[in-house]
Design an enzyme around this catalytic site. Structure first.
Site, short mmCIF file in Angstrom:
data_model
loop_
_atom_site.label_atom_id
_atom_site.label_comp_id
_atom_site.label_asym_id
_atom_site.label_seq_id
_atom_site.Cartn_x
_atom_site.Cartn_y
_atom_site.Cartn_z
N LYS A 13 0.97 -1.12 -0.01
CA LYS A 13 0.08 -0.17 0.07
C LYS A 13 0.86 1.48 0.04
CE LYS A 13 -4.05 -2.06 1.64
NZ LYS A 13 -4.93 -2.24 2.81
N LYS A 43 -4.92 -10.23 -5.83
CA LYS A 43 -5.96 -10.53 -5.20
C LYS A 43 -7.04 -9.55 -5.67
CE LYS A 43 -6.68 -8.50 -1.23
NZ LYS A 43 -6.30 -7.66 0.26
N LYS A 45 -11.07 -4.54 -2.67
CA LYS A 45 -12.13 -3.46 -3.10
C LYS A 45 -11.69 -2.19 -3.51
CE LYS A 45 -13.19 -3.78 1.62
NZ LYS A 45 -11.98 -3.74 2.39
P1 TYM Z 1 -10.36 -6.34 4.50
O1 TYM Z 1 -11.47 -5.16 4.71
O2 TYM Z 1 -9.46 -6.13 3.62
O3 TYM Z 1 -11.10 -7.63 4.35
C1 TYM Z 1 -12.25 -8.15 4.85
C2 TYM Z 1 -12.10 -9.60 4.92
O4 TYM Z 1 -12.13 -10.31 3.71
C3 TYM Z 1 -11.22 -10.94 3.31
N1 TYM Z 1 -10.64 -10.85 1.97
C4 TYM Z 1 -10.67 -11.67 1.13
N2 TYM Z 1 -10.67 -13.26 1.07
C5 TYM Z 1 -10.52 -14.01 0.02
N3 TYM Z 1 -10.29 -13.34 -1.13
C6 TYM Z 1 -10.19 -11.92 -1.32
N4 TYM Z 1 -9.94 -11.55 -2.56
C7 TYM Z 1 -10.35 -11.14 -0.17
N5 TYM Z 1 -10.32 -9.81 -0.12
C8 TYM Z 1 -10.57 -9.66 1.34
C9 TYM Z 1 -9.98 -10.42 4.31
O5 TYM Z 1 -9.10 -11.54 4.20
C10 TYM Z 1 -10.74 -10.35 5.56
O6 TYM Z 1 -10.81 -11.32 6.14
N6 TYM Z 1 -7.26 -5.78 8.03
C11 TYM Z 1 -8.49 -6.30 7.99
C12 TYM Z 1 -9.82 -5.79 8.70
C13 TYM Z 1 -9.41 -6.04 10.29
C14 TYM Z 1 -9.53 -6.96 10.97
C15 TYM Z 1 -9.41 -6.55 12.38
C16 TYM Z 1 -9.80 -8.63 10.56
C17 TYM Z 1 -9.19 -4.98 11.01
N7 TYM Z 1 -9.07 -5.67 12.54
C18 TYM Z 1 -9.33 -7.74 13.16
C19 TYM Z 1 -9.83 -9.47 11.49
C20 TYM Z 1 -9.69 -8.98 13.03
C21 TYM Z 1 -8.83 -5.99 6.57
O7 TYM Z 1 -8.31 -4.88 5.85
O8 TYM Z 1 -9.78 -6.61 5.99
#
Ligand code: TYM
Length: 336
Positions: A116, A201, A204
């Site tokens: 990032k 990947k 979003k």
């Molecule tokens: P985020 O918002 O990017 O994604 C949310 C969840 O979706 C999963 N994910 C995917 N899984 C499979 N294929 C993909 N292309 C894909 N894109 C996203 C992510 O692995 C995630 O489970 N840092 C985290 C948010 C967060 C969090 C936490 C998660 C903040 N604090 C505490 C768990 C526990 C994030 O950016 O997720």
């Protein structure tokens, strides 16, 4: 900790519209399994959305939309706790202590930070300090609740691993305060790839949307994106992530939708076109009820607000004792 049963925590960041990757990698398991078998908390982690260049009104809108989608996907207020991170001060209170537990080298090693930071610099934007310290806040999200399991996609494995390291280090130095959590990943769908660039990947916040299926895309838009997915040269449908990443991605998406194994599915297709068509049909049908329910729930914003209000209240009450214990353990004088 005076608690029986498993505690689960996970979150989603409102930096863009939620995608098929979010759904297959995380949300679907929260709905189908996690909320039924444990004391589970699911959080729209809005503070994390401020780590990159952002538009305040958009973050607010996406936060509400993400919460609505979690409910539309099937999380139920009666079975789990749904809330917004910034409504519970304990997250930032604890994040500071974890910044005092982590090293800057640990933060700089995080793959997501490196990727990032490159993206921000390429767009001539400066890199916010919070992008570097983000994993300390994520660790706080998890550790504040005495979490046992963190259901996430593959891309979050490194952050959860760091959380485990910080929990152990804190416990060793200052006394046993934190539960050391485990990451859990779905058997298929843990890394859904971009349809136009199957070596990266499906994220979003990508600038180009043609390779990303959003949960709220119209069915014909979903269909078009999948039918135009980049496949590989050759014409044989085989499950080989290295040699045929585009086909492998479609097979995994279809497998995640249908509950089958991608290897087995590969044998049933004679052409890429047939695979794309069946995958498109499966995705549209899987997401149809989520879209429909989202429309219904959006018509009643008071309901979402009430869920988030009571969710935050419960989350606050759960997090407070652990965070207070961490403050005492690390040497801060409790207020009298
Ligand atoms: P985020 O918002 O990017 O994604 C949310 C969840 O979706 C999963 N994910 C995917 N899984 C499979 N294929 C993909 N292309 C894909 N894109 C996203 C992510 O692995 C995630 O489970 N840092 C985290 C948010 C967060 C969090 C936490 C998660 C903040 N604090 C505490 C768990 C526990 C994030 O950016 O997720």
């Amino acid at each position: 900790m005076a608690r029986t049963g498993t505690r689960i925590f996970s979150g989603v960041k409102p930096t863009g519209h939620l995608t098929l990757g979010n759904y297959l990698g995380a949300m679907r398991r929260w709905v189908d399994e996690d909320q039924h078998r444990a004391d589970a908390l699911f959080c729209v982690v809005d503070l994390h959305a401020l780590t990159v260049d952002h538009d305040p009104a958009r973050v607010r809108r996406l936060t509400r939309q993400a919460a609505t989608l979690l409910l539309a996907a099937g999380l139920s207020q009666d079975r789990c706790t749904v809330f917004v991170q910034s409504h519970v001060d304990e997250h930032t209170r604890l994040a500071y202590l974890l910044e005092c537990t982590a090293t800057d080298a640990e933060m700089r090693r995080m793959i997501q930070y490196k990727e990032k930071a490159v993206r921000e610099r390429a767009g001539s934007r400066s890199v916010r300090l919070s992008l570097l310290t983000y994993p300390a806040l994520m660790a706080a999200d998890i550790l504040a609740y005495g979490t046992d399991e963190v259901p996430v996609g593959d891309d979050q494995a490194q952050h959860v691993e760091l959380t485990r390291t910080l929990a152990r280090r804190f416990n060793d130095r200052y006394g046993l305060v934190f539960t050391v959590p485990d990451a859990t990943h779905p058997p298929v769908g843990a890394r859904v790839m971009n349809l136009q660039d199957p070596r990266s990947k499906m994220g979003k916040s990508h600038a180009e949307s043609s390779g990303i299926v959003y949960l709220l895309d119209e069915p014909d838009v979903m269909r078009r994106k999948i039918m135009r997915a980049v496949t590989d040269s050759g014409s044989e449908v085989a499950y080989d992530r290295t040699a045929q990443p585009g086909v492998a991605n479609l097979l995994e998406i279809l497998a995640a939708c249908s509950g089958e194994r991608p290897e087995d599915l590969a044998e049933g297709f004679g052409s890429y076109g047939a695979l794309k068509k069946q995958t498109a049909d499966a995705v549209v049908e899987l997401l149809r009820p989520v879209r429909d329910r989202h429309a219904e729930i959006s018509a009643d914003p008071g309901y979402v607000e009430e869920v988030l209000r009571s969710g935050a209240e419960r989350a606050r009450a759960l997090a407070r004792p652990t965070v207070d214990a961490a403050y005492r353990a690390i040497g801060l004088l409790p207020p009298s």
